[in-house]
Design a protein around this motif. Structure first.
Motif, mmCIF file in Angstrom:
data_model
loop_
_atom_site.group_PDB
_atom_site.id
_atom_site.type_symbol
_atom_site.label_atom_id
_atom_site.label_comp_id
_atom_site.label_asym_id
_atom_site.label_seq_id
_atom_site.Cartn_x
_atom_site.Cartn_y
_atom_site.Cartn_z
ATOM 1 N N ALA A 122 -13.212 4.081 -5.854
ATOM 2 C CA ALA A 122 -13.181 3.589 -4.475
ATOM 3 C C ALA A 122 -12.088 4.297 -3.682
ATOM 4 C CB ALA A 122 -12.963 2.072 -4.456
ATOM 5 N N ASN A 123 -10.925 4.434 -4.304
ATOM 6 C CA ASN A 123 -9.814 5.128 -3.639
ATOM 7 C C ASN A 123 -10.116 6.616 -3.453
ATOM 8 O OD1 ASN A 123 -8.135 2.890 -3.262
ATOM 9 N ND2 ASN A 123 -7.347 3.035 -5.339
ATOM 10 N N LEU A 124 -10.734 7.227 -4.440
ATOM 11 C CA LEU A 124 -11.076 8.653 -4.327
ATOM 12 C C LEU A 124 -12.053 8.884 -3.190
ATOM 13 C CD1 LEU A 124 -11.020 11.585 -5.310
ATOM 14 C CD2 LEU A 124 -12.880 10.972 -6.875
ATOM 15 N N LEU A 125 -13.118 8.075 -3.118
ATOM 16 C CA LEU A 125 -14.085 8.273 -2.044
ATOM 17 C C LEU A 125 -13.464 8.032 -0.680
ATOM 18 C CD1 LEU A 125 -17.509 7.015 -3.367
ATOM 19 C CD2 LEU A 125 -16.584 9.319 -3.245
ATOM 20 N N GLU A 126 -12.547 7.074 -0.605
ATOM 21 C CA GLU A 126 -11.833 6.851 0.655
ATOM 22 C C GLU A 126 -11.004 8.093 1.022
ATOM 23 O OE1 GLU A 126 -10.447 5.267 4.114
ATOM 24 O OE2 GLU A 126 -12.056 4.485 2.849
ATOM 25 N N ASP A 127 -10.336 8.672 0.048
ATOM 26 C CA ASP A 127 -9.533 9.882 0.288
ATOM 27 C C ASP A 127 -10.400 11.078 0.698
ATOM 28 O OD1 ASP A 127 -7.230 8.500 -0.344
ATOM 29 O OD2 ASP A 127 -7.022 9.368 -2.344
ATOM 30 N N VAL A 141 -6.476 -6.277 -6.700
ATOM 31 C CA VAL A 141 -7.662 -6.753 -5.988
ATOM 32 C C VAL A 141 -7.558 -8.269 -5.877
ATOM 33 C CG1 VAL A 141 -10.192 -6.878 -5.949
ATOM 34 C CG2 VAL A 141 -9.059 -4.841 -6.891
ATOM 35 N N SER A 142 -7.659 -8.761 -4.665
ATOM 36 C CA SER A 142 -7.573 -10.195 -4.424
ATOM 37 C C SER A 142 -8.795 -10.906 -5.001
ATOM 38 C CB SER A 142 -7.503 -10.447 -2.919
ATOM 39 O OG SER A 142 -7.703 -11.807 -2.626
ATOM 40 N N GLU A 143 -8.570 -12.083 -5.552
ATOM 41 C CA GLU A 143 -9.677 -12.875 -6.101
ATOM 42 C C GLU A 143 -10.763 -13.102 -5.051
ATOM 43 O OE1 GLU A 143 -10.476 -17.191 -8.267
ATOM 44 O OE2 GLU A 143 -8.424 -16.577 -7.800
ATOM 45 N N ARG A 144 -10.372 -13.277 -3.805
ATOM 46 C CA ARG A 144 -11.353 -13.521 -2.748
ATOM 47 C C ARG A 144 -12.155 -12.272 -2.395
ATOM 48 N NH1 ARG A 144 -9.266 -12.150 2.445
ATOM 49 N NH2 ARG A 144 -7.059 -11.626 2.321
ATOM 50 N N PHE A 174 -18.805 -3.869 0.100
ATOM 51 C CA PHE A 174 -18.040 -3.517 -1.092
ATOM 52 C C PHE A 174 -17.585 -2.060 -1.077
ATOM 53 C CE2 PHE A 174 -20.831 -7.015 -2.077
ATOM 54 C CZ PHE A 174 -19.925 -7.934 -2.572
ATOM 55 N N ASP A 175 -16.396 -1.849 -1.656
ATOM 56 C CA ASP A 175 -15.865 -0.499 -1.827
ATOM 57 C C ASP A 175 -16.316 0.109 -3.148
ATOM 58 O OD1 ASP A 175 -14.100 -0.430 0.572
ATOM 59 O OD2 ASP A 175 -13.195 -2.146 -0.448
ATOM 60 N N ALA A 176 -16.659 -0.734 -4.102
ATOM 61 C CA ALA A 176 -17.164 -0.281 -5.408
ATOM 62 C C ALA A 176 -17.849 -1.467 -6.077
ATOM 63 C CB ALA A 176 -16.036 0.236 -6.304
ATOM 64 N N LEU A 177 -18.691 -1.128 -7.051
ATOM 65 C CA LEU A 177 -19.397 -2.142 -7.828
ATOM 66 C C LEU A 177 -19.163 -1.897 -9.312
ATOM 67 C CD1 LEU A 177 -22.813 -2.123 -5.900
ATOM 68 C CD2 LEU A 177 -20.908 -3.733 -5.617
ATOM 69 N N VAL A 178 -19.441 -2.930 -10.115
ATOM 70 C CA VAL A 178 -19.315 -2.841 -11.561
ATOM 71 C C VAL A 178 -20.586 -3.415 -12.181
ATOM 72 C CG1 VAL A 178 -18.020 -3.593 -13.588
ATOM 73 C CG2 VAL A 178 -16.801 -3.092 -11.455
ATOM 74 N N LEU A 189 -3.114 3.143 -9.781
ATOM 75 C CA LEU A 189 -4.373 2.537 -9.370
ATOM 76 C C LEU A 189 -4.048 1.347 -8.481
ATOM 77 C CD1 LEU A 189 -6.266 2.617 -12.779
ATOM 78 C CD2 LEU A 189 -6.668 4.066 -10.790
ATOM 79 N N ASN A 190 -4.392 1.450 -7.206
ATOM 80 C CA ASN A 190 -4.067 0.405 -6.255
ATOM 81 C C ASN A 190 -5.348 -0.235 -5.744
ATOM 82 O OD1 ASN A 190 -3.198 -1.245 -4.218
ATOM 83 N ND2 ASN A 190 -2.072 0.345 -3.117
ATOM 84 N N GLY A 191 -5.577 -1.488 -6.133
ATOM 85 C CA GLY A 191 -6.771 -2.194 -5.706
ATOM 86 C C GLY A 191 -6.570 -3.063 -4.483
ATOM 87 N N GLN A 192 -5.371 -3.007 -3.911
ATOM 88 C CA GLN A 192 -5.077 -3.831 -2.743
ATOM 89 C C GLN A 192 -6.058 -3.496 -1.630
ATOM 90 O OE1 GLN A 192 -1.018 -3.481 -1.542
ATOM 91 N NE2 GLN A 192 -1.070 -5.374 -0.363
ATOM 92 N N ASP A 193 -6.624 -4.508 -1.015
ATOM 93 C CA ASP A 193 -7.564 -4.394 0.105
ATOM 94 C C ASP A 193 -8.949 -3.884 -0.301
ATOM 95 O OD1 ASP A 193 -5.629 -5.337 1.921
ATOM 96 O OD2 ASP A 193 -4.835 -3.307 2.164
ATOM 97 N N LEU A 194 -9.175 -3.651 -1.595
ATOM 98 C CA LEU A 194 -10.516 -3.240 -2.027
ATOM 99 C C LEU A 194 -11.387 -4.470 -2.224
ATOM 100 C CD1 LEU A 194 -9.847 -0.398 -4.633
ATOM 101 C CD2 LEU A 194 -10.476 -0.181 -2.211
ATOM 102 N N ARG A 195 -12.669 -4.289 -1.984
ATOM 103 C CA ARG A 195 -13.672 -5.334 -2.204
ATOM 104 C C ARG A 195 -14.596 -4.839 -3.307
ATOM 105 N NH1 ARG A 195 -16.318 -4.721 2.989
ATOM 106 N NH2 ARG A 195 -15.635 -2.634 2.517
#
Length: 154
Positions: free
Chosen positions: A147-152, A47-50, A76-80, A12-18
């Motif tokens: 988010a990664n799946l939808l990007e793929d 996922v970066s704090e910013r 945003f790439d995904a919401l919670v 699970l890679n959250g790098q660059d996700l918003r």
């Protein structure tokens, strides 16, 4: 994520996700624990704090409207969705649980945006506390994976 051909989990890679988080304040101590564990897990996944936007609303019924506003921004790439609905003595529990859940799903489908729904629906406070930390972490993982799946897929 999973590799559909092998069924094996992928990193699970959250790098660059918003990621946007909407937290209901009703049952505030429990929802704060959900948020704390969700944010910690998002950061652990890269996922970066910013790149994490965390907003609060009064209760679970207000969560879908705030999610919709975040989704409209296209930031945003995904919401919670975070909340806690504890059964009481009246039908109100069912109304809030059903309508908040339907609203979260509607926003996700209308905006084609993944939303990890971690609005707890429990019988009592003890059940909520037993689930809060893990469900917060789970929501972070779901948001990143989807988010990664939808990007793929796009």
């Amino acid at each position: 994520m999973q590799d559909a051909d092998k069924g094996a989990p992928l990193a699970l890679n959250g790098q660059d996700l918003r990621i946007g988080i909407v937290q209901a304040r009703f049952n505030a101590e429990i929802t704060a624990k959900l948020a704390e564990s969700c944010i910690a897990e998002l950061q652990a996944l890269g996922v970066s704090e910013r790149h994490i936007r965390h907003v609060t609303v009064p209760g679970a019924l207000e969560v879908p409207l705030a999610l919709d506003a975040l989704a409209e921004s296209d930031d945003f790439d995904a919401l919670v969705a975070l909340g806690c609905i504890i059964r009481g003595e009246t039908y109100h529990f069912e109304l809030v649980a059903n309508e908040s859940g339907a609203g979260v799903t509607r926003v996700s489908l209308d905006h084609h945006l993944p939303i990890a729904n971690a609005i707890l629906t429990v019988e009592n406070e003890a059940q909520a506390w037993a689930r809060a930390e893990e469900k917060g972490r789970d929501a972070a993982r779901v948001a990143v994976e989807m988010a990664n799946l939808l990007e793929d897929l796009s």
